[in-house]
Every structure is written in C-alpha cells, then in structure tokens.
Write a protein that holds these residues in place. Structure first.
Motif, PDB file in Angstrom:
ATOM      1  N   ARG A  28      42.419  38.806  35.042  1.00  0.00           N
ATOM      2  CA  ARG A  28      43.102  39.374  33.899  1.00  0.00           C
ATOM      3  C   ARG A  28      42.904  38.464  32.698  1.00  0.00           C
ATOM      4  N   ARG A  29      42.465  38.984  31.594  1.00  0.00           N
ATOM      5  CA  ARG A  29      42.244  38.188  30.388  1.00  0.00           C
ATOM      6  C   ARG A  29      43.538  38.110  29.586  1.00  0.00           C
ATOM      7  N   VAL A  30      43.914  36.852  29.232  1.00  0.00           N
ATOM      8  CA  VAL A  30      45.103  36.626  28.420  1.00  0.00           C
ATOM      9  C   VAL A  30      44.626  36.023  27.111  1.00  0.00           C
ATOM     10  N   PRO A  31      45.063  36.562  25.974  1.00  0.00           N
ATOM     11  CA  PRO A  31      44.610  35.986  24.708  1.00  0.00           C
ATOM     12  C   PRO A  31      45.161  34.572  24.531  1.00  0.00           C
ATOM     13  N   ALA A  32      44.313  33.713  24.023  1.00  0.00           N
ATOM     14  CA  ALA A  32      44.732  32.333  23.803  1.00  0.00           C
ATOM     15  C   ALA A  32      45.550  32.253  22.526  1.00  0.00           C
ATOM     16  N   GLY A  33      46.387  31.232  22.466  1.00  0.00           N
ATOM     17  CA  GLY A  33      47.171  31.031  21.247  1.00  0.00           C
ATOM     18  C   GLY A  33      48.598  30.671  21.569  1.00  0.00           C
TER      19      GLY A  33
END
Length: 93
Positions: A7-12
C-alpha cells in the motif's frame, strides 16, 4: 501464488508545521538545571589531577622498575588511580 502489493502512503507531515494539539502540555522539569548548581569546591580539580598524575607516575615507575620489580598488581593500581581521576572529572562543575 501472487505476491500482495504494498500500500502506498504519501510522504510528508501528519500535522501542519508549527501546530500542536489543543491538549499539549510540555513536560515539567523535576530536576535542577545545570546553571542552578553551585560550582565545585577547589579540592575537586586538585584531586582530579592528583589522581591522574599519581596513576601515570605509578605506571611509569612500574615500567622502569626503579623502586620495585615490575608487577601486574602495581599496573592495576596505577590504572585504578587513573580511573578514580576520570570518575572525579565527572563530578566537576
């Protein structure tokens, strides 16, 4: 069997920069700060350098064999003096 996709989680940042939760309370310091402690008495650095010097002198005299025959016990005594000087250095303010 196919591998599951990650699952891709946006960085930040999770919260906006410079914001804190409403229930935030900074930790209270229960110990006195370094600036509030009185300076060390004069005997602390004297003892510190005396123990270091005595330890180095003991090791040198043991190495040269001037006073007594070389011995591991005397070497350990010299190292103990040096260690005591280092421990005393941690108490200097």
């Amino acid at each position: 069997m196919p591998r599951p996709t990650k699952r891709r989680v946006p960085a930040g940042r999770v919260t906006a920069k410079g914001t804190r939760p409403d229930n935030y309370q900074p930790d209270r310091q229960t110990h006195t700060g370094f600036d509030e402690l009185p300076p060390s008495p004069i005997w602390v650095p004297i003892l510190l350098f005396g123990l270091l010097g005595l330890g180095v002198a003991t090791i040198i005299v043991n190495y040269l064999g001037v006073i007594w025959d070389t011995s591991n016990v005397v070497l350990l005594v010299g190292l103990a003096f040096i260690l005591a000087g280092i421990v005393t250095a941690t108490q200097y303010r």
